[in-house]
Design an enzyme around this catalytic site. Structure first.
Site, PDB file in Angstrom:
ATOM      1  N   SER A   1       9.384   5.819  -3.122  1.00 47.72           N
ATOM      2  CA  SER A   1       9.254   4.776  -2.316  1.00 47.72           C
ATOM      3  C   SER A   1       7.981   5.203  -1.061  1.00 47.72           C
ATOM      4  O   SER A   1       7.867   6.400  -0.894  1.00 47.72           O
ATOM      5  CB  SER A   1      10.559   4.678  -1.153  1.00 47.72           C
ATOM      6  OG  SER A   1      10.334   3.881  -0.113  1.00 47.72           O
ATOM      7  N   SER A   2       7.201   4.398  -0.607  1.00 49.24           N
ATOM      8  CA  SER A   2       6.306   4.617   0.354  1.00 49.24           C
ATOM      9  C   SER A   2       6.791   5.383   1.620  1.00 49.24           C
ATOM     10  O   SER A   2       6.197   6.119   2.026  1.00 49.24           O
ATOM     11  CB  SER A   2       5.445   3.362   0.597  1.00 49.24           C
ATOM     12  OG  SER A   2       4.796   2.795  -0.455  1.00 49.24           O
TER      13      SER A   2
ATOM     14  N   LEU B   1       0.536   3.651  -2.053  1.00 48.97           N
ATOM     15  CA  LEU B   1       0.829   3.615  -3.518  1.00 48.97           C
ATOM     16  C   LEU B   1       1.395   4.730  -4.111  1.00 48.97           C
ATOM     17  O   LEU B   1       0.869   6.070  -3.617  1.00 48.97           O
ATOM     18  CB  LEU B   1      -0.244   3.014  -4.275  1.00 48.97           C
ATOM     19  CG  LEU B   1      -0.858   1.590  -3.965  1.00 48.97           C
ATOM     20  CD1 LEU B   1      -1.760   1.186  -4.979  1.00 48.97           C
ATOM     21  CD2 LEU B   1       0.380   0.631  -3.892  1.00 48.97           C
ATOM     22  N   HIS B   2       2.440   4.826  -4.976  1.00 44.64           N
ATOM     23  CA  HIS B   2       2.845   5.809  -5.630  1.00 44.64           C
ATOM     24  C   HIS B   2       3.003   5.476  -7.184  1.00 44.64           C
ATOM     25  O   HIS B   2       2.620   4.402  -7.579  1.00 44.64           O
ATOM     26  CB  HIS B   2       4.200   6.550  -4.966  1.00 44.64           C
ATOM     27  CG  HIS B   2       5.089   5.358  -4.666  1.00 44.64           C
ATOM     28  ND1 HIS B   2       5.741   4.451  -6.029  1.00 44.64           N
ATOM     29  CD2 HIS B   2       5.860   4.849  -3.740  1.00 44.64           C
ATOM     30  CE1 HIS B   2       6.693   3.535  -5.430  1.00 44.64           C
ATOM     31  NE2 HIS B   2       6.486   3.662  -4.117  1.00 44.64           N
TER      32      HIS B   2
ATOM     33  N   GLY C   1       0.918  -1.201  -0.230  1.00 47.72           N
ATOM     34  CA  GLY C   1      -0.078   0.086  -0.028  1.00 47.72           C
ATOM     35  C   GLY C   1       0.752   1.283  -0.109  1.00 47.72           C
ATOM     36  O   GLY C   1       2.088   1.371  -0.190  1.00 47.72           O
TER      37      GLY C   1
ATOM     38  N   GLY D   1       9.656  -4.488  -8.400  1.00 45.90           N
ATOM     39  CA  GLY D   1      10.245  -3.042  -8.718  1.00 45.90           C
ATOM     40  C   GLY D   1      11.650  -3.513  -8.249  1.00 45.90           C
ATOM     41  O   GLY D   1      12.126  -4.074  -7.584  1.00 45.90           O
TER      42      GLY D   1
ATOM     43  N   LYS E   1      13.818  -1.370  -7.470  1.00 43.47           N
ATOM     44  CA  LYS E   1      14.318  -0.521  -6.271  1.00 43.47           C
ATOM     45  C   LYS E   1      14.717  -1.704  -5.012  1.00 43.47           C
ATOM     46  O   LYS E   1      15.610  -1.453  -4.563  1.00 43.47           O
ATOM     47  CB  LYS E   1      13.425   0.551  -5.960  1.00 43.47           C
ATOM     48  CG  LYS E   1      13.734   1.356  -4.676  1.00 43.47           C
ATOM     49  CD  LYS E   1      12.888   2.498  -4.314  1.00 43.47           C
ATOM     50  CE  LYS E   1      12.033   1.713  -3.119  1.00 43.47           C
ATOM     51  NZ  LYS E   1      12.993   1.391  -1.989  1.00 43.47           N
TER      52      LYS E   1
ATOM     53  N   HIS F   1       4.454   1.975  -8.093  1.00 40.83           N
ATOM     54  CA  HIS F   1       3.511   0.929  -8.069  1.00 40.83           C
ATOM     55  C   HIS F   1       2.300   0.966  -9.207  1.00 40.83           C
ATOM     56  O   HIS F   1       2.189  -0.049  -9.810  1.00 40.83           O
ATOM     57  CB  HIS F   1       2.500   1.109  -6.764  1.00 40.83           C
ATOM     58  CG  HIS F   1       3.317   0.895  -5.432  1.00 40.83           C
ATOM     59  ND1 HIS F   1       3.560   1.991  -4.767  1.00 40.83           N
ATOM     60  CD2 HIS F   1       3.817  -0.354  -5.116  1.00 40.83           C
ATOM     61  CE1 HIS F   1       4.423   1.435  -3.703  1.00 40.83           C
ATOM     62  NE2 HIS F   1       4.377   0.309  -3.694  1.00 40.83           N
TER      63      HIS F   1
ATOM     64  N   GLN G   1      15.381  -8.156  -2.886  1.00 41.23           N
ATOM     65  CA  GLN G   1      14.089  -8.891  -2.714  1.00 41.23           C
ATOM     66  C   GLN G   1      13.600  -9.611  -3.895  1.00 41.23           C
ATOM     67  O   GLN G   1      13.155 -10.928  -3.988  1.00 41.23           O
ATOM     68  CB  GLN G   1      12.976  -7.824  -2.553  1.00 41.23           C
ATOM     69  CG  GLN G   1      11.459  -8.372  -2.428  1.00 41.23           C
ATOM     70  CD  GLN G   1      10.476  -7.317  -2.122  1.00 41.23           C
ATOM     71  OE1 GLN G   1      10.241  -7.280  -0.747  1.00 41.23           O
ATOM     72  NE2 GLN G   1       9.892  -6.837  -3.003  1.00 41.23           N
TER      73      GLN G   1
END
Length: 279
Positions: free
Chosen positions: A184-185, A32-33, A30, A146, A148, A36, A152
């Site tokens: 980034s969130s 979101l930007h 969540g 992503g 970034k 996303h 991960q």
């Protein structure tokens, strides 16, 4: 756009679509930007049905304060997702995803010993558990992540291979603000003054890239970045590493085009920022 908050209801709905339509999954926490939304757009181009999960996964946080401060903006997130053609939002509660504390532990080998693995012990276990659950629930044909969060991506690649998930992993480029800051969130937690300073991370990556291209060794380049960051007292550098972009293992030389990753992590105030460049 449909919204589900239970595993059973989502599974039932997807069962009727899976026979003749491909499914793309974009897992998120969540807040979101545009980064996303770019993942959603990529999924829209490559799959018939796009599912976005929104779940702040408590198991992957090794810092209680970080979990508490993570922004939660579900209604605004859903409104954004509708603008880019998302078909389904899966927004379960923590109790729905973990009716009891998970007893299974995942270990990703060497990835647990470098960079994020070294500085956030247990983090990738939590990531692996929740993504494995999402793969099991959604059964997507493709999953979109992503760049970034490059380490991960490597963890998810390992998860797919080791557990034989029939899922294609799609790594999408990092989306940046006009001044270079990776979206980034967690950027929402920066003060206005910190936000201005946050571009230092991208400047450090650019410095490292230029040094490597000019022929300096990874060791020399990392030393130059550490010197540069030492002049920025509002930052606390955790690591800078030159690594193989696929394995994330440290590299002692520049690799073939597209295989060298410069990775960095630092605290700016209370906010932990990560970024990378792959070339």
């Amino acid at each position: 756009m449909l919204r589900f908050d239970t595993i059973a209801s989502l599974r039932q709905h997807l069962a009727g679509l899976r026979a003749n339509q491909s499914i793309g999954l974009v897992p998120t926490m969540g807040a979101l930007h545009d980064g996303h939304l770019t993942l959603i757009q990529q999924a829209r181009q490559q799959a018939d049905v796009v599912v976005c999960s929104i779940f702040v996964n408590p198991v992957q946080f090794n810092n209680a304060d970080d979990l508490a401060r993570y922004p939660r903006t579900l209604d605004a997130d859903c409104a954004l997702l509708e603008t880019v053609g998302c078909d389904i939002v899966f927004a379960p509660s923590a109790d729905e995803m973990y009716p009891e504390p998970p007893s299974l532990t995942l270990n990703f080998g060497a990835l647990e010993t470098v960079m994020e693995g070294a500085f956030r012990p247990g983090h990738f276990n939590g990531v692996g558990l929740v993504v494995a659950k999402l793969f099991n629930i959604v059964q997507p044909d493709k999953a979109f992540f992503g760049q970034k969060d490059l380490q991960q991506v490597a963890v998810i690649r390992s998860l797919i291979r080791n557990l034989s998930f029939p899922v294609e992993l799609v790594r999408c480029p990092t989306v940046r603000e006009t001044d270079g800051l990776a979206m980034s969130s967690r950027n929402r937690n920066l003060t206005p003054d910190e936000r201005k300073q946050a571009t230092t991370l991208f400047a450090a990556l650019t410095l490292a890239h230029d040094r490597l291209v000019d022929g300096q060794t990874p060791a020399q380049t990392k030393a130059a970045v550490r010197d540069f960051m030492s002049t920025k007292p509002t930052f606390r550098l955790e690591y800078v590493e030159i690594a193989n972009a696929d394995t994330l293992m440290p590299a002692d030389e520049v690799l073939a085009p597209g295989q060298t990753a410069i990775c960095i992590a630092a605290y700016l105030g209370k906010v932990r920022l990560i970024d990378n460049l792959v070339f």
